[in-house]
Design an enzyme around this catalytic site. Structure first.
Site, PDB file in Angstrom:
ATOM      1  N   HIS A 291      37.541  40.026  33.957  1.00  0.00           N
ATOM      2  CA  HIS A 291      38.934  40.474  34.047  1.00  0.00           C
ATOM      3  C   HIS A 291      38.967  41.784  34.813  1.00  0.00           C
ATOM      4  O   HIS A 291      38.171  42.679  34.562  1.00  0.00           O
ATOM      5  CB  HIS A 291      39.526  40.670  32.652  1.00  0.00           C
ATOM      6  CG  HIS A 291      40.867  41.353  32.682  1.00  0.00           C
ATOM      7  ND1 HIS A 291      41.921  40.883  33.436  1.00  0.00           N
ATOM      8  CD2 HIS A 291      41.322  42.477  32.076  1.00  0.00           C
ATOM      9  CE1 HIS A 291      42.957  41.685  33.282  1.00  0.00           C
ATOM     10  NE2 HIS A 291      42.629  42.657  32.469  1.00  0.00           N
TER      11      HIS A 291
ATOM     12  N   ASP B  43      37.104  26.546  49.832  1.00  0.00           N
ATOM     13  CA  ASP B  43      35.657  26.476  49.595  1.00  0.00           C
ATOM     14  C   ASP B  43      35.308  26.730  48.127  1.00  0.00           C
ATOM     15  O   ASP B  43      34.241  26.335  47.664  1.00  0.00           O
ATOM     16  CB  ASP B  43      34.930  27.519  50.465  1.00  0.00           C
ATOM     17  CG  ASP B  43      34.710  27.048  51.899  1.00  0.00           C
ATOM     18  OD1 ASP B  43      34.689  25.830  52.138  1.00  0.00           O
ATOM     19  OD2 ASP B  43      34.551  27.907  52.790  1.00  0.00           O
TER      20      ASP B  43
ATOM     21  N   HIS C 113      41.846  44.481  37.356  1.00  0.00           N
ATOM     22  CA  HIS C 113      43.171  44.731  37.924  1.00  0.00           C
ATOM     23  C   HIS C 113      43.006  44.872  39.430  1.00  0.00           C
ATOM     24  O   HIS C 113      43.627  45.741  40.053  1.00  0.00           O
ATOM     25  CB  HIS C 113      43.790  45.997  37.332  1.00  0.00           C
ATOM     26  CG  HIS C 113      44.209  45.866  35.907  1.00  0.00           C
ATOM     27  ND1 HIS C 113      45.295  46.510  35.379  1.00  0.00           N
ATOM     28  CD2 HIS C 113      43.700  45.133  34.891  1.00  0.00           C
ATOM     29  CE1 HIS C 113      45.429  46.218  34.081  1.00  0.00           C
ATOM     30  NE2 HIS C 113      44.462  45.398  33.762  1.00  0.00           N
TER      31      HIS C 113
ATOM     32  N   TYR D 297      26.621  22.133  51.805  1.00  0.00           N
ATOM     33  CA  TYR D 297      26.515  23.526  52.230  1.00  0.00           C
ATOM     34  C   TYR D 297      25.360  24.185  51.489  1.00  0.00           C
ATOM     35  O   TYR D 297      25.109  23.869  50.337  1.00  0.00           O
ATOM     36  CB  TYR D 297      27.829  24.255  51.908  1.00  0.00           C
ATOM     37  CG  TYR D 297      27.845  25.711  52.305  1.00  0.00           C
ATOM     38  CD1 TYR D 297      28.311  26.106  53.558  1.00  0.00           C
ATOM     39  CD2 TYR D 297      27.399  26.695  51.427  1.00  0.00           C
ATOM     40  CE1 TYR D 297      28.335  27.443  53.927  1.00  0.00           C
ATOM     41  CE2 TYR D 297      27.416  28.036  51.787  1.00  0.00           C
ATOM     42  CZ  TYR D 297      27.882  28.409  53.035  1.00  0.00           C
ATOM     43  OH  TYR D 297      27.895  29.734  53.385  1.00  0.00           O
TER      44      TYR D 297
ATOM     45  N   HIS E 140      50.335  41.219  34.924  1.00  0.00           N
ATOM     46  CA  HIS E 140      49.115  41.843  34.441  1.00  0.00           C
ATOM     47  C   HIS E 140      48.027  41.778  35.519  1.00  0.00           C
ATOM     48  O   HIS E 140      47.913  42.713  36.312  1.00  0.00           O
ATOM     49  CB  HIS E 140      48.711  41.137  33.141  1.00  0.00           C
ATOM     50  CG  HIS E 140      47.599  41.800  32.405  1.00  0.00           C
ATOM     51  ND1 HIS E 140      47.407  41.663  31.050  1.00  0.00           N
ATOM     52  CD2 HIS E 140      46.598  42.594  32.823  1.00  0.00           C
ATOM     53  CE1 HIS E 140      46.348  42.364  30.686  1.00  0.00           C
ATOM     54  NE2 HIS E 140      45.849  42.938  31.730  1.00  0.00           N
TER      55      HIS E 140
END
Lengths: 231, 231, 231, 231
Positions: free
Chosen positions: D94, D119, D96, D228, D170
């Site tokens: 998490h 991708d 910001h 890939y 948020h």
């Protein structure tokens, strides 16, 4: 013979990458010694990271090389034109710095929206008119200088109070009392251009700074009543 | 046997993170040796910071590995297609660099608004059409190359004067006389893309640079009458 | 005699370039010692990279220098006005940081759109009204402080919950329980300003954060029921 | 006893400042050991530059600390909720981070405009609905997790193919097969968010990537037909 002048011009040129004003070899700084009637300027197309003092080229006021083995910046004749007409300036910087160039490409002046610009530029930073086909095809670099001089004359601007210009579709030229001062103002212009871009795109109805606030801030730093700094 | 070619390609690949053109492993550089009919290219999915000279893969013009233990970049077949049709280019760079990719995502050419782009690209940098379902599902990477070649053919553009393209919804491919030149132009394209983005969002009515100024600047640096730099 | 206060103020000033909040000498940090009735503040126009502890100026609450050989920041009287009226604050930062200044130039509050701002500012960060010609021409710096105080009083804002302001056409002033806290909040304001700019230009119909979410986040970090961090 | 897990989680947390995803202490990384039914997570409000291995907190799946002297991240209960419902994920980040947060503040999904996002994310990155007053006031962090799970369930999205979400007003939560993978995808999301912002503001009529190109690129890197990289 011109060692000190060359050292100073080298040092000023090396500030351009330090302040993120250039990519590769784009841009150049010069300084004039008005007594000896010579100009020291960056050589054309040389990488900043390898530049040595003897790469700096010294020319006379017709643009002839009088010291140095390299060719001077291709913009030399623009510098010379400015030195001839703006008699109080002794240093010039040309770059393609991102945000000033954006305004040059948009064909917009950089409007004075706040005290950051007002502290150094006494109004909008003008963008020149488009050049004519003839001006582009004959003596292009000299004509670039002439269109800058015309811009200041026709709009009744003082190069002592507005120390820079945007050449339309090209980029900024900035000047000062010496080459270090010119670099300093080039940094200021770039920061002001980025903030002006964001100010306009945030608020399309934004107005210029109030006349009295422009006046207050410019004169806090310039002229007989300046009281900013330690002098 | 291909040591020098591999060294050069390694060096050019390592310039991509230096110039902030890539995130993680995104992007690749190749160079062709047209005499020996081989291409050296970045291996697929390998981190730049750990890349060694022997990680560089050497392939023939059908895409078969002829030296190296790793798989070549998954975009190899796009490079090969470009080398086949654009006979004066010897180096190719593919990245997802931010601002060029933004134009590719928007489906827009990068318009030539100023002398910065005019110094290196003789006009707008084109964005390809969308690929068909069939092109995507069969030989995707080769078809990507074919749609680039088609773009230049149909719009009558010269890959020698416009050294790059945006693949729609994808990102830029940039080329040059060798891989170092291609990286150089990839940096220029990215800077021009960012400035074009800001120019358009600042002034929605902006016009392209004048033809004569485009001409002047491109030819100041390219062709028989070039006078920029030390040559 | 004021060594510790000066050390702290020096350290806080040096954080401004570290956090990219300033260009050249723009900006200043002060701290008040309310018991001894003195303020330590950055000297006017001195480069951050050369600043020494003895360059920090100690003044009384009328603005007279009582320790130090340099002139205090020209914004000293603004700081003093804020310390007088906002009795819980002991540190102040003034900068021309890019994105906060953009809102000041646009004449916009920085609206609270998300929890990032809500974690530190209990609502929009206000932009002051334009100053009158008289306010600009007489005791400009003191009047700047007065218009800030007026803004909080008239809009019924608490300087304890909203630790900063934008001075119209100028830039941000930010405060805190000491000068380090003020610098911290200046960094937060700058980040919030940049995100608010992008939020607005992305979605012109965006609404402020919900009252209850603003409340939740501010009180997770402030006041008797705070539960963020290790205390 | 949980040394290896803690080391890995510390390392992943320290990547956040390296990749410019955080300011100060904002953000946190966790990893779950599903066999031992424990989660290692960043402590609340601790600066990254001083973080030590013993600062990492180990909790059980109810959120009780079972190893460590510090309080866990205040977002722990959100992580736990995601681990419970998204059974193939073992790491969560998490932050910001600026551009993902801008979309969260605007209340917009991050649309998939190009192959860069395709991708790694098999479609738009969703933004949750606003939370109710009740959800905010009672068990806020757990309810945040529940609204994320609801978003994926109601929109019929797979957390295995879309490894992240924006919590409205948020910021982003991003996950992966372990915590290093989650950090990797957080970097990708941030880059895609910035490019999507610029794509939209450049071309308000832009369309999402074609279905078949999304499919092609996602499956070039994921699932049984991936080709890939070096596997």
């Amino acid at each position: 013979m011109y060692q000190k002048l060359k050292e100073k011009v080298l040092k000023a040129n090396l500030l351009l990458p330090k302040y993120n004003l250039i990519t590769f070899t784009w841009g150049n700084v010069s300084e004039i010694d008005r007594k000896r009637k010579v100009i020291a300027i960056k050589p054309s197309g040389v990488e900043y990271e390898n530049m040595q003092i003897d790469d700096v080229v010294v020319c006379d006021l017709q643009g002839n090389v009088i010291e140095g083995n390299l060719k001077p910046s291709s913009d030399l004749m623009t510098h010379i034109e400015l030195y001839k007409h703006f008699e109080n300036i002794n240093g010039i910087v040309h770059t393609h710095s991102r945000w000033a160039t954006v305004f040059a490409q948009a064909g917009f002046n950089i409007p004075v929206y706040g005290t950051t610009q007002a502290d150094y530029f006494f109004g909008d930073i003008p963008c020149t008119r488009l050049m004519s086909k003839k001006e582009i095809n004959e003596n292009y670099e000299k004509e670039t200088g002439k269109v800058i001089v015309e811009t200041f004359r026709e709009r009744k601007l003082s190069p002592d109070n507005i120390s820079g210009v945007l050449v339309h579709s090209h980029g900024p030229f900035v000047w000062g009392i010496d080459c270090m001062d010119a670099v300093y103002k080039a940094v200021v212009m770039e920061e002001c251009a980025q903030m002006a871009y964001a100010t306009i795109t945030l608020n399309r109805d934004v107005a210029n700074i109030q006349e009295e606030l422009l006046d207050k801030h410019f004169k806090r730093k310039h002229g007989p009543n300046a009281y900013y700094g330690q002098k």
